[in-house]
Each structure stands twice: as C-alpha cells, then as structure tokens.
Write a protein that holds these residues in place. Structure first.
Motif, short mmCIF file in Angstrom:
data_model
loop_
_atom_site.label_atom_id
_atom_site.label_comp_id
_atom_site.label_asym_id
_atom_site.label_seq_id
_atom_site.Cartn_x
_atom_site.Cartn_y
_atom_site.Cartn_z
N LEU A 13 0.23 -39.02 -13.86
CA LEU A 13 -0.74 -38.25 -13.09
C LEU A 13 -2.11 -38.90 -13.11
CD1 LEU A 13 0.25 -34.60 -14.12
CD2 LEU A 13 0.68 -35.72 -11.93
N ARG A 14 -2.45 -39.53 -14.22
CA ARG A 14 -3.78 -40.14 -14.34
C ARG A 14 -3.96 -41.37 -13.47
NH1 ARG A 14 -3.24 -38.88 -20.14
NH2 ARG A 14 -4.61 -37.10 -20.59
N ARG A 15 -2.93 -41.78 -12.79
CA ARG A 15 -3.06 -42.90 -11.84
C ARG A 15 -3.81 -42.48 -10.58
NH1 ARG A 15 3.05 -45.04 -11.34
NH2 ARG A 15 2.17 -45.87 -9.40
N PHE A 16 -4.01 -41.16 -10.42
CA PHE A 16 -4.54 -40.66 -9.16
C PHE A 16 -5.85 -39.88 -9.35
CE2 PHE A 16 0.09 -40.94 -8.91
CZ PHE A 16 0.22 -41.85 -7.86
N THR A 17 -6.60 -39.79 -8.25
CA THR A 17 -7.86 -39.06 -8.20
C THR A 17 -7.64 -37.70 -7.54
OG1 THR A 17 -9.10 -41.13 -8.03
CG2 THR A 17 -10.22 -39.13 -7.30
N PRO A 18 -8.19 -36.60 -8.07
CA PRO A 18 -9.10 -36.48 -9.22
C PRO A 18 -8.40 -36.23 -10.54
CG PRO A 18 -8.94 -34.37 -8.15
CD PRO A 18 -8.05 -35.31 -7.37
N LEU A 19 -7.09 -36.45 -10.59
CA LEU A 19 -6.33 -36.13 -11.79
C LEU A 19 -6.76 -36.98 -12.98
CD1 LEU A 19 -2.78 -35.89 -10.16
CD2 LEU A 19 -4.70 -34.30 -10.02
N ASN A 20 -7.27 -38.18 -12.69
CA ASN A 20 -7.66 -39.09 -13.78
C ASN A 20 -8.90 -38.62 -14.52
OD1 ASN A 20 -9.38 -39.56 -11.66
ND2 ASN A 20 -8.92 -41.74 -11.46
N GLY A 21 -9.56 -37.58 -14.02
CA GLY A 21 -10.73 -37.07 -14.71
C GLY A 21 -10.50 -35.73 -15.39
N MET A 22 -9.25 -35.29 -15.45
CA MET A 22 -8.95 -33.96 -15.98
C MET A 22 -8.57 -34.00 -17.45
SD MET A 22 -6.83 -32.56 -12.67
CE MET A 22 -6.27 -31.06 -13.48
N ARG A 23 -8.81 -32.88 -18.13
CA ARG A 23 -8.46 -32.75 -19.54
C ARG A 23 -6.94 -32.64 -19.70
NH1 ARG A 23 -11.64 -27.55 -21.15
NH2 ARG A 23 -10.90 -26.99 -19.07
N GLY A 76 0.00 -48.44 1.09
CA GLY A 76 0.98 -48.97 0.15
C GLY A 76 0.67 -48.54 -1.26
N SER A 77 1.69 -48.36 -2.07
CA SER A 77 1.47 -47.97 -3.46
C SER A 77 0.66 -49.03 -4.17
CB SER A 77 2.81 -47.76 -4.17
OG SER A 77 3.57 -48.95 -4.15
N GLY A 78 -0.20 -48.59 -5.08
CA GLY A 78 -1.01 -49.52 -5.85
C GLY A 78 -2.30 -49.94 -5.17
N THR A 79 -2.50 -49.53 -3.92
CA THR A 79 -3.73 -49.87 -3.20
C THR A 79 -4.76 -48.76 -3.41
OG1 THR A 79 -3.02 -48.77 -1.17
CG2 THR A 79 -2.38 -51.08 -1.46
N PRO A 80 -6.04 -49.04 -3.14
CA PRO A 80 -7.06 -48.00 -3.31
C PRO A 80 -6.75 -46.71 -2.54
CG PRO A 80 -8.10 -50.14 -3.08
CD PRO A 80 -6.64 -50.36 -2.82
N LYS A 81 -6.21 -46.84 -1.32
CA LYS A 81 -5.93 -45.65 -0.53
C LYS A 81 -4.82 -44.79 -1.12
CE LYS A 81 -7.62 -47.13 3.99
NZ LYS A 81 -7.30 -47.40 5.41
N SER A 82 -3.96 -45.39 -1.95
CA SER A 82 -2.87 -44.62 -2.54
C SER A 82 -3.33 -43.84 -3.77
CB SER A 82 -1.72 -45.55 -2.93
OG SER A 82 -2.05 -46.35 -4.05
N LYS A 83 -4.54 -44.09 -4.22
CA LYS A 83 -5.05 -43.37 -5.39
C LYS A 83 -5.49 -41.95 -5.06
CE LYS A 83 -4.51 -47.09 -7.81
NZ LYS A 83 -3.32 -47.20 -8.70
N VAL A 84 -5.65 -41.68 -3.79
CA VAL A 84 -6.05 -40.34 -3.34
C VAL A 84 -4.91 -39.74 -2.52
CG1 VAL A 84 -8.50 -40.93 -3.34
CG2 VAL A 84 -7.14 -41.30 -1.27
#
Length: 361
Positions: A13-23, A76-84
C-alpha cells in the motif's frame, strides 16, 4: 483477494499516494477493505462518465485512458502516474482499458478510503486523551480502526470525527454480564476494547439462545441503535472480564449535524484567491506535487495546528483537498480559531487542475 494487513500488505500500500503518508494502524484498517485483482488484455476497468466510487491503483501492466474513444495517455506500473489513483475524478474523465497481456491492481471503496485518510490526518488526539483508556496505543488502535469500518461512522461529518472518539465512554464488565438484551431498545453502540463476548439469539425452540458469534478486541456491536430505532435483535454477554467503549445514540445523533461551513465552488474560489485570498491545500506533499492550485500553500492536515500561527488573520483562505472531506475538517478548525475561511466544494479532484495532471506530457 482481500488484503489482511500483514507487513507485506502495508509495504504494498505504501507504494501509492496518499497511502505512503499514513500511519500503520490506518493502513491496517484500509488493507482489510482492499482487494487485489487481475484483469486480462482488453478488459474495460471503468467508462468515461461513470460515477462509481471506486479507487484503482495499478500494480503491474499497462492501461490506456481514452476520452470519446481516443487514447489520451498510457499509464504503466512503476511510473509516476501509477503512484496515484487511475483517473480518479468523478464523473470519470476517461475510460480505462487494459493493453498489456494482463494487469494486477488494487481496488478500494473511495468513500472508505476518504474516511480513513481524513481520520488519519485530522484525528490528532492522543490515545491517553480518551476517557479512561489505559491499554497501550497499539491495543487502542485496534478498536479505533474497527470503528472506522462501521456504516454508522461513515455518516458522521468529517469535522466531527475527533468528537466521536472524545465522546466514547469506557465501561468495565465482568464475565457473565449481559451488555445488551434481545428485544430491548438500543441506546448505545459498542466497541470491544479487550475481553471476549458471546452473541446469542433466542428462537421459539431455543429460549436459552443460539450462539451466533464470539466477539474479541476490535469487534463492534449495537450499530443499529445509532441509525434506527429497531429493538436489539440479539443478546450480547461477556465471556470474560473486559472493557467496552460505548457511544450513546444521543451523542451520535448530535454529531450527525455538520458544523456551519462556508462552502464555495471552484469559480467562486478563484474569485476569492484572485482578490487577495489564499489557497490552503491540506493534502500530503506527494498529493500536492501531483497537482495543485497556483500559489497554494501546502499545509497537510496533520500539521495545521502547528502552522496556524503563521497564517494572517486578516486574509481570507480557501481550504481544499481532493474530495472536500479533509478540507472541511480543517476549515472547521480554522473557523473555530477565528479565521475567515471557505471550503472548496467537492475538492480539487473534480476541477480542471486535476484533469491537467492526467494530460499527455
């Protein structure tokens, strides 16, 4: 497959935004409502104009986004656009079609995700501030995250989320105590803080009751008492000594009323900011970096109390996030402190600012 909240799931889950900032405790609650799925080449994930509240995160493979049948961009997976999330605005600005041999993706209920993110970033109380809680923070987090998953909790306006936790009352019970009885009027909703409970239901043939379930730390019961006037449909008794957190129907119904906030649409917000007002974007930095209003201040919700002293009380502010949930909680906090503040209705996710972030580069 539904994630279970293991350390491996949280890392995913932490691979993605905003999940990477959650407790971690918020991520565990989210993981248990997140599905990991696959789709073959040619599969339509969603259609342009859809308004289903689902969030898609791409784990592997490639998806094309189309507007009116024309390809706008590839993700594509792993690209900046796939983080959101994929084309997250509603109604959907694009259709999404799988173009690689297959993809793997995460699917989350958008409403639940928004609730968890808001709680994670605005629930700035400490566990010790809650009435009578003595167990360690990890134990308290179990029942707190369980509360987030209930239907009743989702009806509470964002600005009142913290108040729900502050009004919870701790009650101690001994083994054998009957907490609620079938057929009686319901006055409280309960979360098991520690101990074990039995759920039984009487039938014409079994007056002593048939055991339906056993409840342990983090389990909830009595939710119907908050959202209806139906009598209890089962009896819950203590199997061991234990502690329960309870919320009264009266408190819950008071907290259903949203505080008076000044909601404005995007056109009105632009008028305010072009006339000397200031955007305050309360999303996490990674979300802000993806797209934001020009000249906006980025003050994440969890930092607002600390940064409030730096704000100009003679200036008007427009608070925004992606959906309006986090920003409404923050706007309420600012208005309580005497600031002139408005909230962007429906958030930036439905504006031209978000759509530009998806445009081909």
């Amino acid at each position: 497959m539904v994630l279970s909240g293991t350390s491996k799931d949280l890392a995913l889950l932490r691979r993605f935004t905003p999940l990477n900032g959650m407790r971690p405790e918020a991520l565990v609650a989210l993981a248990r409502r997140t599905r990991r799925l696959q789709a073959p080449k040619g599969r339509l994930l969603f259609s342009e104009g859809e308004e289903h509240k689902r969030t898609y995160y791409l784990l592997s493979g490639t998806v094309e986004l189309l507007a009116e049948g024309e390809v706008v961009t590839l993700v594509g997976s792993g690209t900046p656009k796939s983080k959101v999330p994929l084309a997250h605005a509603l109604p959907r600005p694009y259709s999404a079609v799988v173009v690689s041999d297959r993809i793997e993706y995460l699917l989350i209920d958008s409403e639940f995700l928004d609730v968890v993110v808001t709680w994670d970033q605005t629930g700035s109380y400490k566990v010790t501030e809650l009435q009578g809680i003595e167990e360690d923070a990890a134990g308290a987090d179990d029942w707190m995250t369980a509360l987030l998953r209930t239907r009743a909790f989702h009806k509470v306006p964002p600005a009142n989320i913290q108040a729900v936790f502050m009004r919870l009352e701790r009650v101690e019970h001994r083994a054998g105590d009957i907490v609620i009885k079938q057929g009686e009027e319901g006055e409280y909703f309960y979360v098991v803080a520690n101990g074990r409970c039995a759920v039984t239901r009487e039938t014409p043939l079994t007056r002593s009751g048939v055991r339906l379930a056993e409840l342990t730390m983090g389990d909830t019961f009595g939710e119907e008492a908050l959202i209806s006037d139906a009598p209890r449909n089962a009896t819950v008794s203590m199997l061991t000594d234990g502690s329960l957190m309870r919320l009264s129907k009266k408190d819950f119904r008071q907290l259903l009323h949203e505080p008076l906030l000044n909601w404005i649409d995007y056109a009105q917000a632009r008028q305010v900011t072009s006339s000397g007002g200031q955007w305050i974007d309360v999303r996490l930095p990674a979300e802000f970096e993806h797209y934001h209003a020009d000249d906006a201040l980025n003050i994440p919700a969890h930092s607002l109390r600390l940064k409030m002293k730096s704000l100009d009380r003679n200036r008007r502010y427009v608070v925004c996030c992606d959906t309006g949930r986090r920003s409404s909680a923050c706007a309420y906090l600012l208005s309580e402190r005497g600031f002139d503040v408005s909230v962007l209705r429906d958030g930036l996710g439905t504006t031209e600012i978000a759509l530009k972030a998806l445009a081909p580069q």
